[in-house]
Design a protein around this motif. Structure first.
Motif, short mmCIF file in Angstrom:
data_model
loop_
_atom_site.label_atom_id
_atom_site.label_comp_id
_atom_site.label_asym_id
_atom_site.label_seq_id
_atom_site.Cartn_x
_atom_site.Cartn_y
_atom_site.Cartn_z
N ARG B 171 -24.10 -2.58 19.58
CA ARG B 171 -23.47 -1.35 20.08
C ARG B 171 -22.39 -1.60 21.12
O ARG B 171 -22.06 -0.74 21.91
N GLN B 172 -21.89 -2.83 21.13
CA GLN B 172 -20.82 -3.08 22.08
C GLN B 172 -19.50 -3.27 21.36
O GLN B 172 -19.47 -3.58 20.18
N THR B 173 -18.43 -3.08 22.09
CA THR B 173 -17.12 -3.27 21.51
C THR B 173 -16.71 -4.72 21.68
O THR B 173 -16.81 -5.26 22.77
N ILE B 175 -13.90 -7.53 21.60
CA ILE B 175 -12.45 -7.61 21.70
C ILE B 175 -11.95 -8.86 20.99
O ILE B 175 -12.45 -9.96 21.22
N ALA B 264 -10.00 -4.42 18.54
CA ALA B 264 -11.41 -4.50 18.89
C ALA B 264 -12.25 -4.04 17.71
O ALA B 264 -11.88 -3.12 17.00
N SER B 266 -15.69 -2.28 16.54
CA SER B 266 -16.72 -1.42 17.11
C SER B 266 -17.48 -0.75 15.98
O SER B 266 -16.90 -0.39 14.96
#
Lengths: 353, 348
Positions: B171-173, B175, B264, B266
């Motif tokens: 659940r993190q973006t 980069i 990014a 996501s």
């Protein structure tokens, strides 16, 4: 700038009088933990009377934020629009609220094409909007980044942030004070979405603050910011812990469900601290007839502050309360504790959940 | 295969006729009809543009703004091209938005590993495309050989691909810092952004595939009347599987484009894009029951929606008003389609 745009002198006097009154109120209401109050209450008229609010150059401020799928975000946008409406010299260009980064990027591209004066951006995803914000900065348009940070600090001229770690600290300190050295007290925590960095920051602050008075979190559950999630998590928690002294619930939107669960269980041997600062929670604190005794504010006025700062940036002004001649790089808002004693001061900026 | 006739009204003869007409050499009538429909879309698009110029003037008509519209259109455009094939073949693919999220996250996970430094960024792109293709193949196998209704199979993929993306990304973006990849997407070729070029290439390839190859004619036949297509010697099951794989591949390309645009990965990328893609395809004139498809119409449909978004933003109008306008456009387009279909049926 021209005389036609000036606010009539009488109205200006009223504004100054109001400002002075508000300042007096703030000073009078100042208790132990509120030195940064006047920066948190960005939407309140607590601004030093230096003429920054007088009409200046006409500026176009563009604003984009995620879709209002919960109370706090809705309040963010409402606050920004209301703030812009207070200034005759501000034209607010508001893009539709969206949770699609592709669309939000194209909105910023449009702002750049239109050569707006400043962009105030609460990105759905900070990292995803970094590239296009950098483009705006390169095109000479300052970007005011609100709440969710870009992955590159150069993508924003000003960043307005809440204080998630500070929320945890404020809640922890309040519980420490209330329990007054009772080291065997049972303290429970109902977190928001556990995988979010903001939840982790809040929990860390809470744990650190409790540690200063020798307490630990005895029961911890996580919900998901929704009413039903809060209800389910709290119901389980109350089952697991037959006796509690205090609960900190991270989020007032999910708090509606938490309160329902507490009432269903018929429990009242503990007190509860909320988070974010919604209007109904503040009203419950004021009425003082539930276990809710306090909440920690995560200001929904961030975007309104962003609009104010954007206007100053575009007009080449500085923050009148600071000596510094430029608008600061980062403004981090304070997370004060709202109790029955000071609730009236925070009710005007509380959000409807 | 068995699910398709169930979703179709019972005017068998008309459809068999239509299927045979488009599979055999008499394509003149078909082309004529398509031109007429596309003309309607062009008129709608021009009307929108005129409205934009009147209300926003220079700001709307500038090259920068046109490029902004095209960039916004390109990701959903690529998905819509894939969707055109699935719908023409009598199916539906609800999973494309989630697959965009999954493939972008899978690729960005790869890109953020240390091994990314030693390998070319093409590997990352290849990974995203493979993930899209794989998801599409799973859909295709379930629908063609597992006999799961397309709506259900792709709905399951919609949910599970999003979930898998969340697991992978935690659940993190993520980069992407692979310079070569970022530079590729930052580049313009003859003043036109790379994203738009990809859309153009996919659209042209899709047009050729649908209108100039056996694959395209088989798609129309399978969508028009699977039983007739089977009797004509077309391997309907295998072909249906290919169609979903194609749509998955398009979603993989979309995932790469989202990576390039946002830098990014996501798990939230591409949410509800399936609905935008289906809307564009249907407004473009492809029949939702299959048997008729038009790439030109799809492209016009995508452009109409992204121009609409742009015009509304230019005029500072709310999302709610825009949603209403979108709904009206979809209904009007489908009503017009029905009238045209009735007239052409009466004519034959």
């Amino acid at each position: 700038m021209t005389s036609a745009l000036r606010v009539p002198v009488r109205r200006r006097r009223w504004m100054m009088a109001g400002t002075a009154a508000a300042l007096a109120l703030v000073v009078a209401g100042c208790t132990s933990n509120t030195p940064e109050e006047d920066t948190t209450g960005g939407a309140a008229p607590a601004v030093a009377a230096t003429g920054n609010d007088e009409p200046g150059d006409k500026v176009t401020i563009a604003f984009s934020a995620p879709a209002a799928d919960h109370g706090w975000i809705g309040a963010i946008t409402k606050g920004a629009v209301a703030e812009a409406g207070k200034y005759s010299d501000v034209e607010l260009v508001q893009a539709e609220a969206t949770n699609d980064v592709n669309l939000q990027i194209s909105q910023v591209e449009q702002f750049i094409n239109d050569k707006v004066d400043v962009i105030v951006l609460l990105p759905f995803d900070g990292a995803a909007l970094t590239e296009v914000a950098t483009k705006a900065m390169q095109a000479g348009i300052p970007v005011v980044n609100v709440d969710r940070e870009f992955s590159d600090p150069n993508a924003a001229r000003v960043t307005v942030l809440g204080d998630n770690y500070g929320m945890g600290v404020s809640a922890g300190k309040f519980i420490c004070d209330q329990l007054g050295g009772k080291t065997d007290a049972k303290v429970a925590e109902i977190a928001g979405i556990d995988s979010l960095p903001l939840t982790q920051d809040r929990s860390k602050g809470f744990k650190d603050a409790l540690a200063t008075c020798g307490l630990t979190v005895s029961n911890r559950v996580a919900a998901d910011f929704t009413v039903q999630g809060g209800e389910a998590a709290a119901a389980n928690l109350l089952q697991a812990a037959p006796k509690l002294d205090a609960i900190w619930n991270h989020d007032d939107d999910q708090g509606v469900g938490v309160m329902a669960a507490i009432e269903n269980a018929g429990r009242d041997e503990f007190f509860m601290v909320g988070g974010a600062g919604s209007k109904n929670v503040m009203e419950a604190i004021k009425a003082d007839n539930t276990v809710l005794k306090a909440t920690v504010v995560y200001p929904s006025t961030q975007a309104a502050d962003g609009i104010k700062l954007a206007r100053l940036l575009a007009q080449g002004k500085a923050m009148s309360d600071l000596v510094e001649v430029e608008v600061p790089r980062t403004v981090q808002l304070y997370a004060p504790v709202v109790t029955k004693e000071n609730v009236d001061q925070y009710l005007p900026t509380a959000f409807e959940s | 295969m068995t699910d398709i006739p169930a979703a179709v009204p019972a005017d068998e003869s008309a459809r068999i006729e239509k299927a045979s007409r488009s599979t055999t050499t008499t394509r003149k009538g078909f082309l004529h009809g398509a031109t007429g429909r596309n003309l309607g879309l062009v008129i709608a698009l021009v009307a929108l543009c005129i409205f934009g110029v009147i209300t926003a003037g220079e700001r709307f008509a500038s090259i920068d703004n046109v490029l902004t519209i095209l960039r916004l259109a390109s990701v959903i455009g690529v998905l819509s091209i894939g969707m055109t094939f699935v719908i023409t073949g009598g199916g539906i693919d609800l999973s494309v938005g989630s697959v965009v999220g999954l493939s972008s996250v899978w690729a960005s996970t790869l890109a953020t590993q240390t091994m990314a430094q030693d390998t070319h960024w093409i590997v990352m792109v290849g990974c995203a495309l493979a993930v899209g293709l794989g998801a599409g193949l799973v859909n295709g196998v379930l629908i063609a050989y597992g006999r799961v209704v397309a709506f259900i199979a792709t709905l399951a993929m919609l949910v599970s691909a999003r979930g898998l993306a969340e697991i992978i990304a935690n659940r993190q973006t993520q980069i992407v810092k692979v310079q070569g990849f970022l530079d590729f997407f930052r580049d313009d070729v003859i003043g036109i952004p790379m994203l738009v070029w990809i859309f153009v290439v996919v659209a042209v390839a899709g047009w050729i595939l649908l209108n100039r190859t056996t694959f395209g004619r088989r798609t129309i036949a399978v969508g028009g009347n699977p039983e007739a297509a089977r009797l004509a010697g077309i391997k309907v099951k295998r072909h249906t599987m290919y169609l979903y794989a194609l749509s998955g591949l398009a979603a993989g390309i979309g995932g790469v484009m989202m990576l390039g645009r946002t830098t990014a990965g996501s798990s939230t990328n591409g949410q509800l894009y399936e609905l935008d893609a289906i809307a564009a395809v249907v407004v473009g004139g492809t029949l939702l029951i299959g048997g008729r498809g038009t790439i030109v119409g799809t492209v016009l449909g995508v452009l109409i929606f992204s121009t609409l978004t742009n015009v509304f933003t230019q005029n500072n109008l709310s999302i709610s008003a825009q949603a209403v306008a979108k709904g009206v456009i979809i209904v009007v387009a489908v009503l017009l389609q029905q009238r045209i279909a009735e007239r052409s049926r009466a004519g034959t």
